[in-house]
Design a protein around this motif. Structure first.
Motif, PDB file in Angstrom:
ATOM      1  N   GLY A  55      42.302  36.607  28.491  1.00 23.76           N
ATOM      2  CA  GLY A  55      41.778  37.292  27.451  1.00 23.76           C
ATOM      3  C   GLY A  55      42.359  38.528  27.982  1.00 23.76           C
ATOM      4  O   GLY A  55      43.530  38.847  28.839  1.00 23.76           O
ATOM      5  N   LYS A  56      41.760  39.639  27.246  1.00 19.78           N
ATOM      6  CA  LYS A  56      42.510  41.147  27.595  1.00 19.78           C
ATOM      7  C   LYS A  56      42.507  42.002  28.773  1.00 19.78           C
ATOM      8  O   LYS A  56      40.841  41.312  29.770  1.00 19.78           O
ATOM      9  N   THR A  57      43.936  42.345  28.923  1.00 20.22           N
ATOM     10  CA  THR A  57      43.200  43.387  30.290  1.00 20.22           C
ATOM     11  C   THR A  57      41.652  44.591  29.865  1.00 20.22           C
ATOM     12  O   THR A  57      41.404  44.394  28.594  1.00 20.22           O
ATOM     13  N   GLY A  58      41.404  44.072  31.430  1.00 19.09           N
ATOM     14  CA  GLY A  58      40.587  45.126  31.238  1.00 19.09           C
ATOM     15  C   GLY A  58      38.984  44.656  30.849  1.00 19.09           C
ATOM     16  O   GLY A  58      37.522  44.557  31.454  1.00 19.09           O
ATOM     17  N   VAL A  59      38.958  43.159  30.658  1.00 19.63           N
ATOM     18  CA  VAL A  59      37.651  42.380  29.918  1.00 19.63           C
ATOM     19  C   VAL A  59      36.822  41.568  32.145  1.00 19.63           C
ATOM     20  O   VAL A  59      35.836  41.548  31.522  1.00 19.63           O
ATOM     21  N   GLY A  60      37.948  41.583  32.553  1.00 17.71           N
ATOM     22  CA  GLY A  60      36.932  41.711  33.433  1.00 17.71           C
ATOM     23  C   GLY A  60      36.983  40.228  34.085  1.00 17.71           C
ATOM     24  O   GLY A  60      36.453  39.405  34.719  1.00 17.71           O
ATOM     25  N   LYS A  61      38.330  39.735  33.367  1.00 20.69           N
ATOM     26  CA  LYS A  61      38.518  38.194  34.490  1.00 20.69           C
ATOM     27  C   LYS A  61      38.983  38.206  35.570  1.00 20.69           C
ATOM     28  O   LYS A  61      38.207  37.199  36.321  1.00 20.69           O
ATOM     29  N   SER A  62      39.077  39.403  36.710  1.00 18.75           N
ATOM     30  CA  SER A  62      39.393  39.190  37.546  1.00 18.75           C
ATOM     31  C   SER A  62      38.543  39.320  39.300  1.00 18.75           C
ATOM     32  O   SER A  62      38.365  38.618  39.406  1.00 18.75           O
ATOM     33  N   THR A  63      37.276  39.755  38.374  1.00 23.33           N
ATOM     34  CA  THR A  63      35.751  40.550  38.440  1.00 23.33           C
ATOM     35  C   THR A  63      35.562  38.840  38.837  1.00 23.33           C
ATOM     36  O   THR A  63      34.849  39.064  39.675  1.00 23.33           O
ATOM     37  N   LEU A  64      35.256  38.354  37.527  1.00 21.70           N
ATOM     38  CA  LEU A  64      34.962  37.159  37.455  1.00 21.70           C
ATOM     39  C   LEU A  64      35.305  35.924  38.101  1.00 21.70           C
ATOM     40  O   LEU A  64      34.402  35.366  38.721  1.00 21.70           O
ATOM     41  N   THR A 121      32.182  37.896  28.757  1.00 23.50           N
ATOM     42  CA  THR A 121      32.352  39.105  29.788  1.00 23.50           C
ATOM     43  C   THR A 121      31.220  40.354  30.315  1.00 23.50           C
ATOM     44  O   THR A 121      30.853  40.879  28.821  1.00 23.50           O
ATOM     45  N   GLN A 122      31.325  41.191  31.630  1.00 22.78           N
ATOM     46  CA  GLN A 122      29.804  41.726  31.311  1.00 22.78           C
ATOM     47  C   GLN A 122      29.214  42.733  30.565  1.00 22.78           C
ATOM     48  O   GLN A 122      28.882  43.009  29.147  1.00 22.78           O
ATOM     49  N   SER A 123      27.863  41.154  30.232  1.00 22.52           N
ATOM     50  CA  SER A 123      26.984  40.976  29.450  1.00 22.52           C
ATOM     51  C   SER A 123      25.700  41.846  29.529  1.00 22.52           C
ATOM     52  O   SER A 123      25.075  41.106  30.300  1.00 22.52           O
ATOM     53  N   VAL A 162      27.430  36.354  30.333  1.00 18.70           N
ATOM     54  CA  VAL A 162      27.773  36.524  32.089  1.00 18.70           C
ATOM     55  C   VAL A 162      27.643  37.925  32.388  1.00 18.70           C
ATOM     56  O   VAL A 162      28.361  39.107  31.663  1.00 18.70           O
ATOM     57  N   LEU A 163      27.224  38.252  33.426  1.00 17.14           N
ATOM     58  CA  LEU A 163      27.513  39.688  34.349  1.00 17.14           C
ATOM     59  C   LEU A 163      27.877  38.613  35.811  1.00 17.14           C
ATOM     60  O   LEU A 163      27.041  38.965  36.277  1.00 17.14           O
ATOM     61  N   ALA A 164      29.174  39.085  35.631  1.00 22.10           N
ATOM     62  CA  ALA A 164      29.712  38.996  37.407  1.00 22.10           C
ATOM     63  C   ALA A 164      29.281  39.768  38.722  1.00 22.10           C
ATOM     64  O   ALA A 164      28.965  38.980  39.448  1.00 22.10           O
ATOM     65  N   GLU A 165      29.050  40.752  38.301  1.00 23.94           N
ATOM     66  CA  GLU A 165      28.200  41.520  39.021  1.00 23.94           C
ATOM     67  C   GLU A 165      27.647  42.558  38.741  1.00 23.94           C
ATOM     68  O   GLU A 165      27.354  43.192  37.583  1.00 23.94           O
ATOM     69  N   ASP A 166      26.643  42.957  40.215  1.00 26.22           N
ATOM     70  CA  ASP A 166      25.701  43.876  39.400  1.00 26.22           C
ATOM     71  C   ASP A 166      26.475  45.174  38.252  1.00 26.22           C
ATOM     72  O   ASP A 166      27.440  45.459  38.655  1.00 26.22           O
ATOM     73  N   TYR A 167      25.588  45.603  38.060  1.00 22.65           N
ATOM     74  CA  TYR A 167      26.015  46.766  36.526  1.00 22.65           C
ATOM     75  C   TYR A 167      25.169  47.574  36.502  1.00 22.65           C
ATOM     76  O   TYR A 167      23.652  47.774  36.408  1.00 22.65           O
ATOM     77  N   ASP A 168      25.744  49.123  36.929  1.00 29.88           N
ATOM     78  CA  ASP A 168      24.349  49.761  37.322  1.00 29.88           C
ATOM     79  C   ASP A 168      24.405  50.774  35.824  1.00 29.88           C
ATOM     80  O   ASP A 168      25.524  51.367  35.554  1.00 29.88           O
TER      81      ASP A 168
HETATM   82  N1  LIG Z   1      29.757  45.599  37.409  1.00 34.00           N
HETATM   83  C1  LIG Z   1      30.490  44.824  36.456  1.00 34.00           C
HETATM   84  N2  LIG Z   1      31.514  45.780  36.426  1.00 34.00           N
HETATM   85  C2  LIG Z   1      32.027  44.649  35.732  1.00 34.00           C
HETATM   86  C3  LIG Z   1      32.432  43.552  35.726  1.00 34.00           C
HETATM   87  N3  LIG Z   1      33.497  43.069  35.199  1.00 34.00           N
HETATM   88  C4  LIG Z   1      34.482  43.631  34.741  1.00 34.00           C
HETATM   89  N4  LIG Z   1      34.385  44.528  35.462  1.00 34.00           N
HETATM   90  C5  LIG Z   1      35.224  45.940  35.475  1.00 34.00           C
HETATM   91  O1  LIG Z   1      35.428  46.099  34.319  1.00 34.00           O
HETATM   92  C6  LIG Z   1      36.761  46.503  34.829  1.00 34.00           C
HETATM   93  C7  LIG Z   1      38.041  45.662  34.557  1.00 34.00           C
HETATM   94  O2  LIG Z   1      37.519  44.526  35.471  1.00 34.00           O
HETATM   95  P1  LIG Z   1      39.504  43.232  35.819  1.00 34.00           P
HETATM   96  O3  LIG Z   1      38.129  41.650  36.046  1.00 34.00           O
HETATM   97  O4  LIG Z   1      39.884  43.927  36.598  1.00 34.00           O
HETATM   98  O5  LIG Z   1      39.367  43.033  34.342  1.00 34.00           O
HETATM   99  P2  LIG Z   1      40.818  42.077  34.396  1.00 34.00           P
HETATM  100  O6  LIG Z   1      41.824  43.115  33.838  1.00 34.00           O
HETATM  101  O7  LIG Z   1      40.330  40.968  33.025  1.00 34.00           O
HETATM  102  O8  LIG Z   1      41.037  41.192  35.342  1.00 34.00           O
HETATM  103  C8  LIG Z   1      36.910  46.737  36.642  1.00 34.00           C
HETATM  104  O9  LIG Z   1      36.346  48.469  36.991  1.00 34.00           O
HETATM  105  C9  LIG Z   1      35.498  45.603  36.579  1.00 34.00           C
HETATM  106  O10 LIG Z   1      34.952  46.833  38.219  1.00 34.00           O
HETATM  107  C10 LIG Z   1      30.843  42.809  36.551  1.00 34.00           C
HETATM  108  O11 LIG Z   1      30.272  42.318  35.804  1.00 34.00           O
HETATM  109  N5  LIG Z   1      30.418  44.133  36.781  1.00 34.00           N
END
Ligand SMILES: Nc1nc2c(ncn2[C@@H]2O[C@H](COP(=O)(O)OP(=O)(O)O)[C@@H](O)[C@H]2O)c(=O)[nH]1
Ligand SMILES: [Mg+2]
Length: 381
Positions: free
Chosen positions: A32-41, A153-155, A181-187
């Motif tokens: 997936g694209k950079t920034g979508v939330g792969k590492s967070t997931l 991601t980031q739903s 999914v939402l991997a982490e709580d989101y404000d």
């Molecule tokens: N709150 C929240 N932030 C997220 C979530 N997923 C991604 N982010 C934010 O989105 C940004 C990019 O996420 P990252 O995991 O680095 O994306 P990657 O480039 O696909 O690995 C970071 O600032 C994360 O904190 C999520 O589930 N919840």
């Protein structure tokens, strides 16, 4: 027959490390694209924050392999999708090459078992190239052997996630599932926080597609679904119980509770591997002494039977040293349930591993054991 709890605990610790050492490695490509939330997931789903340790090991131009010592998991983190069509074509080739190389080894530890394709719900759009990419990828015959899950991601907006999911399902892609999914709580703002969700669904769906050999591995590495861990642990308890009943039916001179110890050690090792905790000897000693080793420091076959007989309604008829098949089953189930129950409390944060060898932990294990002893017979009435 008399065995010290210390000896049993030592054997259990050996069995646990053997069990964990023998877990097969689960391999997942996360694209997936950079920034979508792969590492967070990845960090949210699996233990040991796999995506935090620097950059991983480069395996192809756009793919890095993330691993950690003593974790039977490899994540292939794929980047470059945002860089346009040419790079996407390259990435596709790299994915195919990686899958083929894995298949060629004919080794389950080297093959790719699942692909997660991540799309950011919050970005509110999927580019046609991405859908095309998935469509092409799933047409390749190597890939048809590897299940693909689309992860939204980031739903934090469920409404947007549902709309995106519906749209993707209508594309009739050859994927296992589309999972928001939402991997982490989101404000969302000062007042409202969207709670993390969906990761347990992701684990459940992936688990259904994996070969049986990887089931314990999946439970060992995932930290998002207690229900799935418990289901797998219950299967281990059932297996051990059946075996214990069989063993107690065999008329051997040592057919007392101590004869069941190897079976029960194997059960404890399985449950520990499923939870992925680092359990030390004092935890196992505490477990044994508060359950089957109730009389001091020894597991005394006849004593266990006598103790259990006191607790089992209507079980006063157990004669001599021979343990009845029913009692063997009941003791084994109760020991498994006590251990499963206490590890569940640790998983949900109500206790920590260090509590288990204290008075608090022991009395909880004793309570869980005694409750489980009473339960199966009650159920039969
Ligand atoms: N709150 C929240 N932030 C997220 C979530 N997923 C991604 N982010 C934010 O989105 C940004 C990019 O996420 P990252 O995991 O680095 O994306 P990657 O480039 O696909 O690995 C970071 O600032 C994360 O904190 C999520 O589930 N919840
Ligand atoms: Mg990343």
């Amino acid at each position: 027959m008399e065995i010290s709890t210390d000896k049993v605990a030592r054997e259990a610790i050996e069995a646990i490390s053997e069990r964990i050492k023998n877990l097969k490695t689960l391999n997942i490509i996360v694209a997936g694209k950079t920034g979508v939330g792969k590492s967070t997931l990845i960090n949210a789903v699996f233990r040991e924050k796999l995506a935090e340790t620097g950059m991983g090991k480069p395996v192809t131009e756009h793919m890095r392999k993330l691993t950690k010592k003593d974790v039977p998991l490899a994540i292939y983190d794929t980047r470059g999708f945002e860089l346009g069509k040419d790079v996407q074509a390259q990435v596709k080739q790299e994915v195919l090459d990686t899958i083929n190389e894995g298949l060629a080894t004919k080794d389950i530890n080297q093959t790719i078992h699942c692909i997660w394709y991540c799309i950011n719900t919050a970005s509110n759009r999927v580019e046609p190239e991405e859908i095309e990419w998935i469509r092409e990828l799933t047409k390749e015959k190597q890939v048809t052997k590897v299940p693909i899950i689309i992860v939204l991601t980031q739903s934090f907006s469920k409404k947007n996630a549902d709309a995106l999911r519906k749209m993707l399902l209508e594309e009739n892609l050859n994927v296992l599932q589309v999972i928001p999914v939402l991997a982490e709580d989101y404000d969302i703002d000062d007042e409202y926080t969207a709670k993390a969700f969906g990761l347990d669904v992701l684990i459940k769906v992936m688990g259904e597609s994996l070969p049986d050999e990887l089931m314990d591995t999946l439970q060992n590495v995932q930290i998002v679904s207690l229900a799935e861990k418990r289901k797998r642990a219950r299967a281990a308890i059932a297996t051990a119980t059946t075996l214990a009943i069989t063993e107690a039916t065999i008329p051997i001179p040592v057919a007392d509770a101590a004869a069941l110890v190897p079976t029960q050690i194997a059960m404890i090792a399985s449950i520990t591997a499923i939870f992925g905790f680092e359990v030390n000897k004092s935890v196992i000693t505490a477990l044994l002494s508060s359950t089957i080793g109730s009389s001091g420091a020894t597991i005394l076959g006849r004593t266990v039977v006598a103790e259990v007989a006191k607790l089992l309604p209507g079980a006063g008829t157990i004669a001599g040293t021979a343990i009845s098949a029913t009692t063997a089953g009941v003791i084994t189930t109760a020991l498994g349930e006590a251990y499963l129950g206490i590890l569940s409390l640790v998983f949900s944060g109500e206790m920590v591993l260090d509590d288990l060898s204290t008075k608090k932990g022991k009395s909880k294990m004793k309570e869980l054991f005694q409750n489980a002893l009473k339960k199966p017979l009650k159920d039969e009435n």
